[in-house]
Scaffold this active site. Structure first.
Site, PDB file in Angstrom:
ATOM      1  N   LEU A  92       1.217  -0.929  -0.036  1.00  0.00           N
ATOM      2  CA  LEU A  92       0.286  -0.005  -0.026  1.00  0.00           C
ATOM      3  C   LEU A  92       1.060   0.778   0.562  1.00  0.00           C
ATOM      4  O   LEU A  92       1.709   1.166   0.576  1.00  0.00           O
ATOM      5  CB  LEU A  92      -0.715   0.366   1.356  1.00  0.00           C
ATOM      6  CG  LEU A  92      -1.626  -0.600   1.253  1.00  0.00           C
ATOM      7  CD1 LEU A  92      -1.744  -2.716   2.128  1.00  0.00           C
ATOM      8  CD2 LEU A  92      -2.802  -0.637   2.931  1.00  0.00           C
ATOM      9  N   ILE A 109       0.306  -5.006   8.363  1.00  0.00           N
ATOM     10  CA  ILE A 109       2.565  -4.893   8.595  1.00  0.00           C
ATOM     11  C   ILE A 109       2.860  -3.279   8.177  1.00  0.00           C
ATOM     12  O   ILE A 109       2.927  -2.867   7.148  1.00  0.00           O
ATOM     13  CB  ILE A 109       3.734  -5.561   7.695  1.00  0.00           C
ATOM     14  CG1 ILE A 109       3.371  -7.668   7.553  1.00  0.00           C
ATOM     15  CG2 ILE A 109       5.155  -5.134   7.391  1.00  0.00           C
ATOM     16  CD1 ILE A 109       3.592  -7.786   6.711  1.00  0.00           C
ATOM     17  N   GLY A 158       0.969   3.997   4.845  1.00  0.00           N
ATOM     18  CA  GLY A 158       1.793   3.365   3.935  1.00  0.00           C
ATOM     19  C   GLY A 158       2.031   2.286   4.794  1.00  0.00           C
ATOM     20  O   GLY A 158       2.729   2.340   5.822  1.00  0.00           O
ATOM     21  N   SER A 159       2.033   1.346   4.013  1.00  0.00           N
ATOM     22  CA  SER A 159       2.832  -0.100   4.424  1.00  0.00           C
ATOM     23  C   SER A 159       2.113  -1.339   3.290  1.00  0.00           C
ATOM     24  O   SER A 159       2.289  -1.060   2.075  1.00  0.00           O
ATOM     25  CB  SER A 159       1.456  -0.510   5.490  1.00  0.00           C
ATOM     26  OG  SER A 159       0.004  -0.116   4.600  1.00  0.00           O
ATOM     27  N   ARG A 160       2.370  -3.048   4.273  1.00  0.00           N
ATOM     28  CA  ARG A 160       1.966  -3.977   3.059  1.00  0.00           C
ATOM     29  C   ARG A 160       0.737  -4.765   4.238  1.00  0.00           C
ATOM     30  O   ARG A 160       1.234  -5.200   5.279  1.00  0.00           O
ATOM     31  CB  ARG A 160       3.193  -4.898   3.597  1.00  0.00           C
ATOM     32  CG  ARG A 160       3.100  -6.065   2.729  1.00  0.00           C
ATOM     33  CD  ARG A 160       4.734  -6.595   2.473  1.00  0.00           C
ATOM     34  NE  ARG A 160       4.900  -7.778   2.187  1.00  0.00           N
ATOM     35  CZ  ARG A 160       6.169  -8.230   2.164  1.00  0.00           C
ATOM     36  NH1 ARG A 160       7.201  -7.731   1.407  1.00  0.00           N
ATOM     37  NH2 ARG A 160       6.088  -9.661   2.330  1.00  0.00           N
TER      38      ARG A 160
END
Length: 237
Positions: A106, A164, A194-196
């Site tokens: 993301l 995450i 912002g991430s995963r």
């Protein structure tokens, strides 16, 4: 009633409500912007742009979720960055058998609300402190700060979803707790900023997406447990 679709209608359809978790950030941005305008108008315009971006970041659009049994939908918006077969981390309690892990990255421009990939009960909710590496790196799955929920279905299937943190993301929010029931496509958390998100599919499941594909949380089908189709091939045009 007119069937004409005006520019205003298009803009209205594009706008999405702000998730409640973002209300306090929007309020802070608005207050700061007013103060900045009072101190120095150019600074106020900068504050207004930042506040507009906060509203955009915390947008929470409605989604149309497919409901057929056997479908596993994407838990997040973003780019499918990795698809690989791995042994799940011990912390998940999913056993030693390898599973396909689908990773969705993301960016700060994606919707950051996460949704349940299938219906079931929250069997486990696990927080693991860690680093804040680039979320696109493979090792981020094991080394970054993360929150995992394991969803178990009535027929004994289990799917794990891992939020995450990344370089910018410093806060993982989860709306559900162990023992809660959740429907497919229902919101269960968000990550700032912002991430995963990793999804561990059931053993033997093949992904229905490809690396580089854009996923839409709550809508894109990650896997179809009823399908005997092998892993799909894709190419970029």
């Amino acid at each position: 009633m007119s069937d004409r679709h005006s520019l205003l209608d298009t803009i209205t359809d594009t706008l999405a409500p702000v998730h409640r978790d973002g209300h306090k950030f929007v309020a802070i941005g608005l207050i700061a912007t007013l103060v900045f305008f009072f101190v120095w108008p150019p600074l106020g315009w900068i504050g207004a742009l930042i506040t507009a971006w906060i509203i955009y970041f915390f947008r929470d659009p409605d989604r149309v979720t497919p409901l057929r049994d056997g479908l596993i939908v994407a838990p997040a918006d973003g780019k499918v960055s990795l698809i690989e077969k791995v042994r799940p981390p011990i912390e998940l309690g999913l056993g030693e058998e390898e599973r396909v892990r689908v990773s969705i990255f993301l960016s700060v421009f994606d919707v950051h609300i996460q949704r349940a990939p299938l219906a079931g009960r929250i069997a486990r909710s696990i927080y693991v402190p860690g680093a804040f590496l680039n979320a696109e790196l493979d090792k981020a799955s094991e080394e970054n700060e993360r929150r995992t929920i394991v969803i178990e279905t009535a027929n004994g299937l289990s799917v794990a979803v891992v939020q995450i943190a990344g370089l910018v993301a410093r806060r993982i929010v989860t709306f559900v707790a162990e023992g809660d029931s959740i429907g497919v496509g229902e919101r269960f958390g968000l990550i700032r900023f912002g991430s995963r998100v990793d999804t561990y599919l059931p053993p033997g499941a093949f992904p229905a997406v490809a690396v580089g594909q854009r996923a839409i949380g709550g809508e894109t089908v990650l896997a179809d447990l009823r399908s005997v189709e092998p892993e799909r091939e894709a190419r970029r045009h």
